[in-house]
Design a protein around this motif. Sequence first.
Motif, PDB file in Angstrom:
ATOM      1  N   ALA A 495     -12.136  -7.477  46.007  1.00 17.99           N
ATOM      2  CA  ALA A 495     -11.828  -8.789  45.377  1.00 17.99           C
ATOM      3  C   ALA A 495     -12.368  -8.816  44.089  1.00 17.99           C
ATOM      4  O   ALA A 495     -13.103  -8.163  43.499  1.00 17.99           O
ATOM      5  N   SER A 501      -7.717 -11.380  47.228  1.00 21.77           N
ATOM      6  CA  SER A 501      -8.195 -10.158  47.950  1.00 21.77           C
ATOM      7  C   SER A 501      -7.252  -9.286  48.651  1.00 21.77           C
ATOM      8  O   SER A 501      -6.227  -9.661  49.048  1.00 21.77           O
ATOM      9  N   ASN A 665     -13.007 -14.868  43.092  1.00 19.12           N
ATOM     10  CA  ASN A 665     -13.062 -13.940  44.645  1.00 19.12           C
ATOM     11  C   ASN A 665     -12.286 -14.944  45.417  1.00 19.12           C
ATOM     12  O   ASN A 665     -12.836 -15.390  46.610  1.00 19.12           O
TER      13      ASN A 665
END
Length: 828
Positions: A495, A501, A665
């Motif tokens: 991430a 991700s 993230n």
Amino acid sequence: MKFLFTLFFSLLINFSFSQKKISGEFSEINKNDYSFLDPKIKTNKIILLGEQSHGDGATFDEKVELIKYLHEKQNYNMIVFESGLYDQYKAYEEYSKKKTLISIFDQSILDIWSDTKSFQNLLSYIDQRAKQKDTIKILGFDNQEGLLFSNHYMNDLIKLLENRKIEIPKNSLTRIEKAFVYRDLANIASNKKDSLELYQDYDLILNSLQKINNPTFHEKIITQVFASKISDAGFDIMQLQKQKIAVQNPRDEQMAKNLIFLSQMYPNQKMICWGASYHFSKNINETEYTEVTEDYLQQQSKLELKSTGFTDYIPGSGAKLLEGALPMGGILKNYFKDQIYSIAFSSYEGKYGLVEGKILPIISPPKNSIEEQLVAEGHYKTFVEFDKKDTNSFYCSAFGNIPIKAKWNSIFDGILFVKKSYQPETRTFEKERLSENQKDVFILTGKIHDSKNSRAIANSDISILKTNKSILANKDGLFRLVIEKEDFDKKIVTAAFGYISDTISVQKLIDSNRQNIKIRLKQFYFNGINLDEVVVNSNLKALSAEEILAKVQNNLALNYYTEPYNQTFYYRNEIIKKDEIISHDESVIATYNASGMKGINNPDEKMFGEILQTREVVKNLSKNKFSGINTFAFLFDRDLILSKSNVLYKPGSYTLKKEGIVIYNDQKVYKISFNNNSPDTYSTGYGYPAPKKSSGFLYIDTQTFAVLKYEHCVAREAFEIKNQADKTAQMNHKIIITYKLTEGKYYIKYLYVIDKSIITSTKDNSFLYDTYNVSNLMSNEIKTVNIQKINRPLLKINLNNTVDENLEYWKTNSFILPDEKIIFDGCN
């Protein structure tokens, strides 16, 4: 003829001694038998046990044995240290109520004593007596306080005021906290308005406390501590204003008042006081300054310079060292009269030095000194009660192991002589057995790129799914991950800020023998949605930066783990001077956080740790307490959640601005900028030299209001380097911290601190060179079940603690690849 000359010379020596021979009652000490003291102290309430310096191990050991005797034979049940009045009160309160172990005194007593085996021996004795229902209290008389005061006094004060319905303006309490806890006194010393406001606050609160009807024992203590800290802060202000102060008279006066206060609080208790002989002396005007003393001071100065590379003694200045001095011993004698008995200590030979510090030899005392006479007469360990009628002056080394001529019988009641001194022996900690198995591992290396332009993605997070294990890629996107056999069936998740991700199966990598991979992450797009317009509040109203930070504060307990836990960190410290790495240390450290992710003024009070692995990549022969493993504990003082000296807990000192919503993230986060309006220790955590600028960013999850990333830059005022008068330093600091979500709660993931020092010429302000102290802290593993309690405080992580380098371990473990260049953008 030769015989006659020898006889004459011997007679001459004996005659010279007879003219000025120390007189008094001499008592040899054998097998810790101090019964000779019984008739001398029968009616005394207080015994003062001095020490010639804070680094005389023989004196410490003798004091402990003497305390045991006085307790068992003479019913002395209180030991009062030259340490904080509140610190010892709080420690004993917690210990006596069985809320904590006897080790709480390791935090409350100054480490010049608590880090010694002597003191640990004393604590063990007190703990054993307590189990026999034989109580010995540890208290303190000093107005200089420590960790327990910093973290608890203001809470106790505010609670007292609330219980008594005493209304004090919030601004007043803030000013008191700044002065007492954070010691932000520079403006007070130079600004009349600030000074006036503070002293008005003093009067308002102290008068309110003193007017309480029927105060409890606790309320009396809190009030006395308040008065004591006024004196302490005032002493600092006087020094900042460069006022002429006789030695430490203001401190001595307050210490005497604190001890008198304790005697009134415990009217039926006998006290043993532990501190410096200087503080316990009386009639200090009976000392004489001579050329002999000056010569010894200069000899000692040369030894200090050779041992440490620095000395602050200016030849000839010794003549004024005791000018106008009024130690607390004189005040106590006037108050207690014959109820007080004072004992000094001295040695003839050997070495001394603060525990784990540099060692200095005791210079042989001069002829006809007290020490020289005692050795000449064959004494090894002896107590001398001075003859009060003796009018002679003698040299004695009771102050700082430097011989001073004085009428010592008017300064102390007696002296306990131990012929040979030694540096105090360092305490040990019982090491926890912490598992560190690295068998059957799969080592994965790789690089993380942007899928669109192949640009390296810095500081990406690589974690093993459904575990607490993760690492960070370096600034070039490179990483090295050691995967244990137990995790072969897991998946790896990568991430990065603003990217989607990516997930990879560990087993597939093993089956295909892919030990080096390239990971390409796709940027996160919102398909044209303007993130600034996203509404997350039920009233359909965009939140302000202040409202967002308030929600962060309200949700701290929901978002961050607040129970004890273990966390293992990889730690690296580098020192770079003139573009050359002069020190590089790496360690793996297991920690125990006793209170969880909660904000206090000194996080290291509740944090403990042990070194599992360590190595010196580049050895630094000139290390100090601000380099290498010694910096580890201080990093947590920079954390946004654990430390209270930052924008989260002191938002009133900052201007906040909402910069919009971005992706971090895979999560939408508020980006909040902050700029410090009144930078000081209170709001930045950095003390002298004072901060002049501080600013940064917060990245806050839009759903949970957890802070996921914190960036802070601090610039400080320039100052002259103490032992290099031709050089001036100006320090800047850059802090980056990220947090990871584990089992629904957040913990520190990565902490990066750069301390940059710009060295210039004092003469013409020309640039000389830069120095960087760079620390990296990265979470390896977190445990919230079956946690291991560690008893070594983080501040003592390197105390008497040797861990051999394990070459095999480091062959298969490298957590952060070295950066080629320090990036210090945004902090100029």
